[in-house]
Design a protein around this motif. Structure first.
Motif, short mmCIF file in Angstrom:
data_model
loop_
_atom_site.label_atom_id
_atom_site.label_comp_id
_atom_site.label_asym_id
_atom_site.label_seq_id
_atom_site.Cartn_x
_atom_site.Cartn_y
_atom_site.Cartn_z
N ASP A 168 0.88 -1.43 -0.02
CA ASP A 168 -0.04 -0.11 0.03
C ASP A 168 0.92 1.16 0.06
OD1 ASP A 168 -2.29 -1.43 -0.03
OD2 ASP A 168 -2.62 -1.19 2.12
N ALA A 169 1.84 1.34 0.90
CA ALA A 169 2.83 2.42 0.91
C ALA A 169 3.55 2.63 -0.36
CB ALA A 169 3.64 2.27 1.94
N LEU A 170 3.88 1.52 -0.81
CA LEU A 170 4.73 1.52 -2.20
C LEU A 170 3.87 2.18 -3.40
CD1 LEU A 170 7.67 1.02 -3.53
CD2 LEU A 170 6.83 -1.48 -3.94
N ASN A 171 2.42 1.43 -3.45
CA ASN A 171 1.63 1.95 -4.46
C ASN A 171 1.42 3.33 -4.23
OD1 ASN A 171 1.75 -0.62 -5.59
ND2 ASN A 171 0.06 -1.36 -4.68
N ARG A 172 1.11 3.74 -3.27
CA ARG A 172 0.65 5.30 -2.98
C ARG A 172 1.67 6.07 -3.10
NH1 ARG A 172 1.12 8.09 1.48
NH2 ARG A 172 1.80 6.66 2.79
N SER A 173 2.96 5.96 -2.73
CA SER A 173 4.17 6.88 -2.82
C SER A 173 4.74 6.62 -4.18
CB SER A 173 4.93 6.46 -1.52
OG SER A 173 5.58 5.36 -1.63
N ALA A 174 4.76 5.48 -4.72
CA ALA A 174 5.55 5.18 -5.98
C ALA A 174 7.09 5.41 -5.81
CB ALA A 174 5.23 5.97 -7.00
N THR A 175 7.56 4.91 -4.48
CA THR A 175 9.20 5.00 -4.26
C THR A 175 9.24 4.21 -3.19
OG1 THR A 175 10.51 6.54 -3.07
CG2 THR A 175 8.39 7.05 -2.55
N LEU A 176 10.19 3.17 -3.69
CA LEU A 176 10.74 2.00 -2.80
C LEU A 176 11.68 2.60 -1.61
CD1 LEU A 176 11.45 -0.83 -2.15
CD2 LEU A 176 13.33 -0.59 -3.57
N ILE A 177 12.32 3.60 -1.78
CA ILE A 177 13.28 3.82 -0.67
C ILE A 177 12.20 4.83 0.29
CG2 ILE A 177 15.52 5.42 -0.01
CD1 ILE A 177 15.53 2.74 -1.76
N GLY A 178 11.26 5.74 -0.05
CA GLY A 178 10.69 6.38 0.75
C GLY A 178 9.73 5.40 1.49
N SER A 179 9.34 4.39 1.07
CA SER A 179 8.44 3.22 1.60
C SER A 179 9.42 2.43 2.83
CB SER A 179 7.88 2.22 0.70
OG SER A 179 6.93 2.93 -0.22
N GLU A 180 10.56 2.22 2.22
CA GLU A 180 11.55 1.68 3.34
C GLU A 180 11.88 2.62 4.44
OE1 GLU A 180 14.07 -1.27 0.32
OE2 GLU A 180 15.05 0.59 1.11
N VAL A 181 12.21 3.69 4.55
CA VAL A 181 12.55 4.82 5.03
C VAL A 181 11.24 5.24 6.21
CG1 VAL A 181 13.44 7.06 5.66
CG2 VAL A 181 14.62 5.62 3.92
N HIS A 182 10.15 5.37 5.67
CA HIS A 182 9.05 6.06 6.39
C HIS A 182 8.10 5.02 6.78
CE1 HIS A 182 10.32 10.18 5.49
NE2 HIS A 182 10.73 9.63 4.29
N VAL A 183 8.31 3.52 6.37
CA VAL A 183 7.42 2.62 7.03
C VAL A 183 8.26 1.36 7.74
CG1 VAL A 183 5.89 0.49 6.57
CG2 VAL A 183 5.80 2.68 5.38
N ILE A 184 9.11 1.15 7.15
CA ILE A 184 9.99 -0.01 7.76
C ILE A 184 10.88 0.35 8.96
CG2 ILE A 184 11.88 -1.93 7.58
CD1 ILE A 184 10.69 -2.53 5.00
N GLN A 185 11.76 1.59 8.59
CA GLN A 185 12.54 2.01 9.56
C GLN A 185 11.90 2.59 10.87
OE1 GLN A 185 15.44 4.77 8.01
NE2 GLN A 185 16.31 5.38 9.90
N PRO A 186 10.77 3.65 10.90
CA PRO A 186 10.23 3.84 12.27
C PRO A 186 9.63 2.52 12.68
CG PRO A 186 9.05 4.77 10.35
CD PRO A 186 10.38 4.04 9.76
N ALA A 187 8.93 1.60 11.90
CA ALA A 187 8.52 0.31 12.75
C ALA A 187 9.51 -0.24 13.27
CB ALA A 187 7.83 -0.58 11.62
N LEU A 188 10.65 -0.60 12.88
CA LEU A 188 11.64 -1.37 13.54
C LEU A 188 12.29 -0.53 14.74
CD1 LEU A 188 13.73 -3.03 10.71
CD2 LEU A 188 12.03 -4.13 12.57
N TYR A 189 12.41 1.00 14.73
CA TYR A 189 12.78 1.65 15.72
C TYR A 189 11.93 1.54 16.99
CZ TYR A 189 16.47 4.40 13.55
OH TYR A 189 17.49 4.75 12.82
N GLY A 190 10.38 1.71 16.73
CA GLY A 190 9.37 1.35 17.63
C GLY A 190 9.46 0.01 18.39
N ILE A 191 9.80 -1.23 17.54
CA ILE A 191 10.12 -2.25 18.09
C ILE A 191 11.51 -2.57 18.95
CG2 ILE A 191 10.65 -4.75 17.52
CD1 ILE A 191 8.70 -4.42 15.01
N GLY A 192 12.37 -2.05 18.54
CA GLY A 192 13.63 -1.55 19.50
C GLY A 192 13.37 -1.01 20.74
N ARG A 193 12.67 0.10 20.60
CA ARG A 193 12.09 0.76 22.00
C ARG A 193 11.23 -0.29 22.73
NH1 ARG A 193 11.78 5.60 24.52
NH2 ARG A 193 12.94 6.55 23.02
N ALA A 194 10.41 -0.91 22.22
CA ALA A 194 9.45 -1.88 22.99
C ALA A 194 10.25 -2.98 23.83
CB ALA A 194 8.59 -2.30 22.06
#
Length: 355
Positions: A168-194
């Motif tokens: 969904d993020a990739l189709n909406r944004s049409a950018t792989l790197i944006g989707s990695e940086v703004h979906v996966i990276q903050p998600a994993l940061y949140g898991i690290g904090r948890a």
């Protein structure tokens, strides 16, 4: 705490030579000071205490080498939270610093022991101030709307749901790197904090990382990179650094921007890295360090690169969590830091393209 005069190589070697003896001394003193804690946690607690003491020294060493104490102080505040969240009395943490201070006062010349004592004393003051635990997820890229459901899915191991979120993020944004940086990276940061707050397990954290790797690889095959820009780049994690997902994002960002890339991954042996740099002749070498204790190996790598390749050495870009948290550390190296995200690195790297 203000910066210190760093120890020289001979002094650092004297400090390092006493590592096992320092851990044994502080462990014995901790057992004597907190018998009820060791009785409660048994052999598992004793092993965990020894591991923590080893981590103290792992974070202390780069502080003594660089003269910059912030990473050590942040580590202590982080560890205090980790211990509290797991029901371990935090009084044992300042005591462990006092035991180490006592050991080095007894065994090292004052010229070395005084500097160590300054850092440990600052650590005690930092703990006594009830300093907020460091936000290792700061700076974090702005999360997109898919971030939270993606995080929940990878924590549960729900691959199809995670894939839908990322698509969904990739189709909406049409950018792989944006989707990695703004979906996966903050998600994993949140898991690290948890994990830091004892709300997720190590297994869940590993599952989330592995699933993110898989989804990134799948998505990478669905998008086309820009035309070849003439640049070649190698990407590697330092020996001892196994955290390569962020570096994978940077490699993806370079390739999407038209670079030819070679991704060597985590824990790359130095001889192999030097051999590949000789064979491939990259214009840029991107090296990732996650923890302060990786900095010494990073310096050794840069020195070996200059010795072997001389004027043919590639430009070196450094990144990873330690530089995101403490960008000034990059100023002590013959290398560049281009920012905390793959997007920043790819944009900054355009100035390094061959002319």
């Amino acid at each position: 705490m203000t910066p210190l005069a760093p120890l020289d190589a001979e002094q650092l070697n004297a400090f390092a030579a006493l590592r096992e003896a320092a851990i044994a001394h502080a462990l014995k003193a901790s057992e004597a000071a907190h018998p009820e804690v060791f009785a409660r946690f048994g052999a598992r607690g004793r092993a965990a205490c020894a591991d923590d003491l080893a981590y103290h020294l792992d974070f202390l060493a780069p502080t003594l080498e660089s003269g910059q104490p912030d990473a050590f102080l942040h580590y202590l505040a982080w560890l205090a939270q980790v211990l509290r969240s797991r029901g371990v009395p935090t009084g044992s943490l300042p005591d462990s610093l006092r035991h180490l201070d006592d050991f080095y006062r007894r065994t090292l010349p004052a010229s070395i022991a005084d500097t160590i004592s300054q850092v440990l004393t600052a650590g005690l003051a930092h703990l006594a101030s009830d300093a907020e635990p460091p936000a290792y997820d700061h700076p974090s890229p702005a999360p997109w709307e898919e971030t939270d459901p993606f995080r929940d899915a990878i924590l549960k191991g729900e691959r199809r749901a995670a894939q839908r979120c990322f698509d969904d993020a990739l189709n909406r944004s049409a950018t792989l790197i944006g989707s990695e940086v703004h979906v996966i990276q903050p998600a994993l940061y949140g898991i690290g904090r948890a994990w830091q707050e004892n709300r997720v397990t190590v297994a869940q954290e590993h599952l989330a990382t592995a699933m993110s790797h898989s989804l990134m690889a799948r998505a990478f095959g669905l998008v086309l990179p820009a035309d070849d820009n003439g640049g070649r780049a190698i990407f590697a994690c330092m020996t001892g650094n196994h955290h390569d997902l962020g570096l994978r994002m940077v490699s993806d960002a370079f390739e999407m921007d038209g670079w030819q890339t070679q991704f060597l991954g985590g824990n790359t042996p130095l001889p192999a890295l030097l051999s590949q740099c000789t064979a491939y002749a990259p214009h840029v070498l991107c090296l990732s360090a996650s923890l302060p204790q990786h900095l010494r190996m990073l310096k050794e790598t840069l020195a070996a690169l200059r010795r072997q390749l001389g004027d043919a050495s590639p430009r070196v870009v450094v990144g990873g969590l330690v530089f995101n948290q403490f960008p000034a550390l990059a100023n002590t190296l013959d290398a560049q830091w281009l920012g905390p995200t793959a997007e920043d690195a790819a944009i900054g790297a355009r100035q390094l393209l061959p002319r």
